[in-house]
Motif scaffolding. Structure first.
Motif, PDB file in Angstrom:
ATOM      1  N   CYS A  44       0.877  -1.171   0.000  1.00 13.10           N
ATOM      2  CA  CYS A  44       0.000   0.000   0.000  1.00 13.10           C
ATOM      3  C   CYS A  44       0.911   1.217   0.000  1.00 13.10           C
ATOM      4  N   PRO A  45       1.204   1.775  -1.173  1.00  9.92           N
ATOM      5  CA  PRO A  45       2.246   2.793  -1.276  1.00  9.92           C
ATOM      6  C   PRO A  45       2.117   3.949  -0.291  1.00  9.92           C
ATOM      7  N   MET A  46       0.901   4.386   0.021  1.00  5.35           N
ATOM      8  CA  MET A  46       0.779   5.568   0.870  1.00  5.35           C
ATOM      9  C   MET A  46       1.234   5.305   2.302  1.00  5.35           C
ATOM     10  N   HIS A  47       1.247   4.028   2.719  1.00  4.15           N
ATOM     11  CA  HIS A  47       1.621   3.703   4.101  1.00  4.15           C
ATOM     12  C   HIS A  47       2.904   2.886   4.194  1.00  4.15           C
ATOM     13  N   GLU A  48       3.603   2.662   3.092  1.00  8.13           N
ATOM     14  CA  GLU A  48       4.816   1.853   3.165  1.00  8.13           C
ATOM     15  C   GLU A  48       5.838   2.465   4.125  1.00  8.13           C
ATOM     16  N   ASN A  49       6.036   3.770   4.009  1.00 10.05           N
ATOM     17  CA  ASN A  49       7.024   4.447   4.857  1.00 10.05           C
ATOM     18  C   ASN A  49       6.464   5.680   5.554  1.00 10.05           C
ATOM     19  N   THR A  50       5.163   5.882   5.433  1.00 10.30           N
ATOM     20  CA  THR A  50       4.507   7.019   6.083  1.00 10.30           C
ATOM     21  C   THR A  50       3.503   6.497   7.101  1.00 10.30           C
ATOM     22  N   PRO A  51       3.648   6.882   8.366  1.00  9.63           N
ATOM     23  CA  PRO A  51       2.713   6.402   9.387  1.00  9.63           C
ATOM     24  C   PRO A  51       1.312   6.965   9.188  1.00  9.63           C
ATOM     25  N   GLY A  52       0.381   6.432   9.962  1.00 11.66           N
ATOM     26  CA  GLY A  52      -0.975   6.968   9.995  1.00 11.66           C
ATOM     27  C   GLY A  52      -1.036   8.158  10.938  1.00 11.66           C
ATOM     28  N   PRO A  53      -2.244   8.655  11.166  1.00 13.70           N
ATOM     29  CA  PRO A  53      -3.490   8.058  10.681  1.00 13.70           C
ATOM     30  C   PRO A  53      -3.751   8.335   9.209  1.00 13.70           C
ATOM     31  N   GLY A  54      -4.587   7.451   8.629  1.00 13.31           N
ATOM     32  CA  GLY A  54      -5.090   7.692   7.296  1.00 13.31           C
ATOM     33  C   GLY A  54      -6.419   8.424   7.380  1.00 13.31           C
ATOM     34  N   GLU A 106     -14.324  16.475  -5.536  1.00 19.61           N
ATOM     35  CA  GLU A 106     -14.547  16.069  -6.920  1.00 19.61           C
ATOM     36  C   GLU A 106     -15.487  14.868  -7.014  1.00 19.61           C
ATOM     37  N   GLY A 107     -16.043  14.453  -5.872  1.00 19.57           N
ATOM     38  CA  GLY A 107     -16.955  13.323  -5.868  1.00 19.57           C
ATOM     39  C   GLY A 107     -16.278  11.973  -5.925  1.00 19.57           C
ATOM     40  N   VAL A 108     -15.019  11.901  -5.492  1.00 21.31           N
ATOM     41  CA  VAL A 108     -14.242  10.665  -5.552  1.00 21.31           C
ATOM     42  C   VAL A 108     -13.789  10.292  -4.151  1.00 21.31           C
ATOM     43  N   VAL A 109     -13.940   9.005  -3.786  1.00 23.18           N
ATOM     44  CA  VAL A 109     -13.431   8.516  -2.503  1.00 23.18           C
ATOM     45  C   VAL A 109     -11.987   8.086  -2.687  1.00 23.18           C
ATOM     46  N   ARG A 110     -11.098   8.727  -1.938  1.00 28.27           N
ATOM     47  CA  ARG A 110      -9.684   8.373  -1.953  1.00 28.27           C
ATOM     48  C   ARG A 110      -9.135   8.646  -0.560  1.00 28.27           C
ATOM     49  N   PHE A 111      -8.102   7.897  -0.202  1.00 29.30           N
ATOM     50  CA  PHE A 111      -7.514   8.036   1.122  1.00 29.30           C
ATOM     51  C   PHE A 111      -6.086   8.564   1.010  1.00 29.30           C
ATOM     52  N   ARG A 112      -5.606   9.106   2.135  1.00 33.62           N
ATOM     53  CA  ARG A 112      -4.223   9.564   2.172  1.00 33.62           C
ATOM     54  C   ARG A 112      -3.670   9.365   3.570  1.00 33.62           C
ATOM     55  N   ALA A 113      -2.348   9.228   3.665  1.00 41.82           N
ATOM     56  CA  ALA A 113      -1.664   9.104   4.951  1.00 41.82           C
ATOM     57  C   ALA A 113      -1.291  10.495   5.447  1.00 41.82           C
ATOM     58  N   THR A 114      -1.428  10.706   6.740  1.00 38.50           N
ATOM     59  CA  THR A 114      -1.181  12.047   7.292  1.00 38.50           C
ATOM     60  C   THR A 114       0.009  12.095   8.246  1.00 38.50           C
ATOM     61  N   PRO A 117      -3.178  -0.397  -9.995  1.00 37.34           N
ATOM     62  CA  PRO A 117      -3.076   0.458  -8.813  1.00 37.34           C
ATOM     63  C   PRO A 117      -4.360   0.428  -7.989  1.00 37.34           C
ATOM     64  N   LEU A 118      -4.216   0.659  -6.687  1.00 32.62           N
ATOM     65  CA  LEU A 118      -5.366   0.675  -5.795  1.00 32.62           C
ATOM     66  C   LEU A 118      -6.240   1.884  -6.144  1.00 32.62           C
ATOM     67  N   PRO A 119      -7.495   1.689  -6.534  1.00 31.32           N
ATOM     68  CA  PRO A 119      -8.319   2.799  -7.037  1.00 31.32           C
ATOM     69  C   PRO A 119      -8.494   3.940  -6.048  1.00 31.32           C
ATOM     70  N   ASP A 120      -8.619   3.607  -4.765  1.00 33.29           N
ATOM     71  CA  ASP A 120      -8.795   4.650  -3.753  1.00 33.29           C
ATOM     72  C   ASP A 120      -7.553   4.815  -2.885  1.00 33.29           C
ATOM     73  N   ALA A 121      -6.430   4.253  -3.346  1.00 31.47           N
ATOM     74  CA  ALA A 121      -5.130   4.296  -2.664  1.00 31.47           C
ATOM     75  C   ALA A 121      -5.069   3.355  -1.463  1.00 31.47           C
ATOM     76  N   LEU A 122      -6.130   2.568  -1.232  1.00 26.98           N
ATOM     77  CA  LEU A 122      -6.143   1.696  -0.059  1.00 26.98           C
ATOM     78  C   LEU A 122      -6.658   0.289  -0.363  1.00 26.98           C
ATOM     79  N   HIS A 123      -7.672   0.167  -1.232  1.00 27.86           N
ATOM     80  CA  HIS A 123      -8.339  -1.119  -1.459  1.00 27.86           C
ATOM     81  C   HIS A 123      -8.163  -1.589  -2.900  1.00 27.86           C
ATOM     82  N   PRO A 124      -7.978  -2.887  -3.122  1.00 29.97           N
ATOM     83  CA  PRO A 124      -7.876  -3.423  -4.485  1.00 29.97           C
ATOM     84  C   PRO A 124      -9.232  -3.464  -5.164  1.00 29.97           C
ATOM     85  N   ASP A 125      -9.219  -3.494  -6.498  1.00 32.93           N
ATOM     86  CA  ASP A 125     -10.452  -3.609  -7.247  1.00 32.93           C
ATOM     87  C   ASP A 125     -10.810  -5.084  -7.454  1.00 32.93           C
TER      88      ASP A 125
END
Length: 393
Positions: free
Chosen positions: A283-293, A302-310, A360-368
């Motif tokens: 999960c590229p966003m959390h490989e080396n970046t801690p949470g929380p997500g 934009e009407g799109v569900v996507r996650f990010r690491a903070t 690639p993970l569509p929402d940066a967290l879950h597979p399709d």
């Protein structure tokens, strides 16, 4: 419904425990029988609404019976989640499998909608009616029928009707595979309940699945470990890590003893059962970046569900967890325990860097859906063909 095509005689079939496979407990409610994937004692020990919603979504739960019926109707009362400002997700699917083959699919139309504002967490509940899921045109010979309930909608079973008698279908000699994990294990973004990666792997491995994958809630909770301990199983796997990082619930100091305690509890009930620890998929966003997500608010606009690491990668020095850290710790934990029946699988074997480039993970967290199939195929090949779960029933 067209009366011209109605059976001359309906059989109203009581929905009893011997027809429901894959549930830990059944609760009788105003709207029918509600399958749970955690027992009442566990549910009472945690007030988190995310956990309560996830465990009541019947991933891996199915009605199983033998019948000559050509028509099957199931009255259900569902509860589904929508996010405000985001296009609604497709309704949950009921998969009808006949003698192990997907024969038809149908969705409920009624039920309750829980509307969530992803920016504030505020919720609104809109109740709806009971609905009927109908399958017809089935061959009139004796057959094994499975109705897989939606993995992403809580589903109360109000009534079952057929045009021929029904009898329970035993599992026979097939082994029971008990699996625990996060939303990916529950089936987030899979196409249907029998095509989540654990369901696909179970079919390829010829085993009966009990899926304790809980969206956002694979957090090494002691009550989950006790549920695993107390559930009969021939094979057990636990997929650990992603929720611990994106919920930011513990540091390295707490994580390692918590994993040991989780495994110790499972071993109290299953001292020699093959037990597989699976580390996180890539999960590229959390490989080396801690949470929380969190939800990506720019994407939501934009009407799109996507996650990010903070989190801040520099905080790893203070013990904050990333997926890279967790994989190292899990491999070390398994290697250090004196347990010949304990095994380790690096989750990147199932979904790694080349996969992330291709799919690639569509929402940066879950597979399709396609990636669920790939993960299920790879897990079955690794675990059931030659690995720790090898051996046919």
């Amino acid at each position: 419904m067209d009366d011209e095509h109605e059976p001359s005689a309906w059989h109203t079939v009581p929905v009893t425990e011997d027809l429901v496979h894959g549930a830990i407990e059944l609760e009788r409610t105003e709207h029918g029988l509600l399958p749970h994937r955690l027992p009442a004692r566990a549910r009472a020990q945690c007030a988190d609404p995310q956990l309560h919603l996830a465990e009541s979504q019947p991933s891996g739960v199915r009605l199983v019976f033998r019948t000559r019926a050509t028509v099957v109707e199931l009255d259900t009362y569902s509860t589904r989640v929508e996010y405000r400002g985001v296009p609604p997700r497709p309704r949950g699917v009921h998969d009808l499998r006949v003698d192990g083959v997907l024969a038809a699919q149908a969705s409920a139309t009624g039920g309750t909608v829980v509307s969530i504002d992803p920016s504030t967490g505020a919720t609104e509940t809109r109740p709806g009616p009971v609905s009927t899921v109908r399958f017809d045109g089935l061959a009139p010979h004796d057959k094994r029928v499975e109705i897989w309930l939606p993995h992403n909608e809580s589903t109360r079973l109000a009534a079952l009707r057929t045009d021929a008698p029904v009898e329970p279908a035993a599992s026979g000699s097939r082994r029971i595979w008990l699996h625990h994990g996060s939303s990916i294990s529950q089936g987030s973004n899979a196409a249907s309940p029998s095509t989540t990666w654990p369901a696909l792997a179970a079919s390829l491995g010829d085993v009966d699945l009990i899926n304790l994958g809980f969206s956002g809630s694979a957090l090494l909770d002691p009550f989950t470990a006790r549920a695993l301990r107390d559930t009969p199983a021939d094979l057990i796997s636990v997929k650990i890590g992603i929720n611990v990082v994106n919920a930011d619930v513990m540091r390295r100091r707490a994580f390692v003893p918590a994993v040991h305690g989780f495994l110790d509890t499972i071993r109290e009930g299953h001292p020699t059962t093959p037990l597989l620890v699976v580390s996180p998929l890539l999960c590229p966003m959390h490989e080396n970046t801690p949470g929380p997500g969190e939800f990506d608010t720019a994407a939501l606009r934009e009407g799109v569900v996507r996650f990010r690491a903070t989190g801040d990668p520099a905080e790893r020095a203070a013990g904050k967890l990333t997926l890279t850290v967790i994989r190292d710790e899990l491999a070390d934990i398994v290697a250090r325990r004196s347990d010949p029946n304990l095994h380790y699988l690096d989750g990147r074997t199932l979904y790694g860097e080349s996969d992330a480039t291709e799919l690639p993970l569509p929402d940066a967290l879950h597979p399709d859906a396609e990636t669920h199939r790939r993960i299920g195929d790879r897990f079955a090949a690794w675990a059931f063909a030659d690995g720790p779960f090898a051996g046919r029933s």
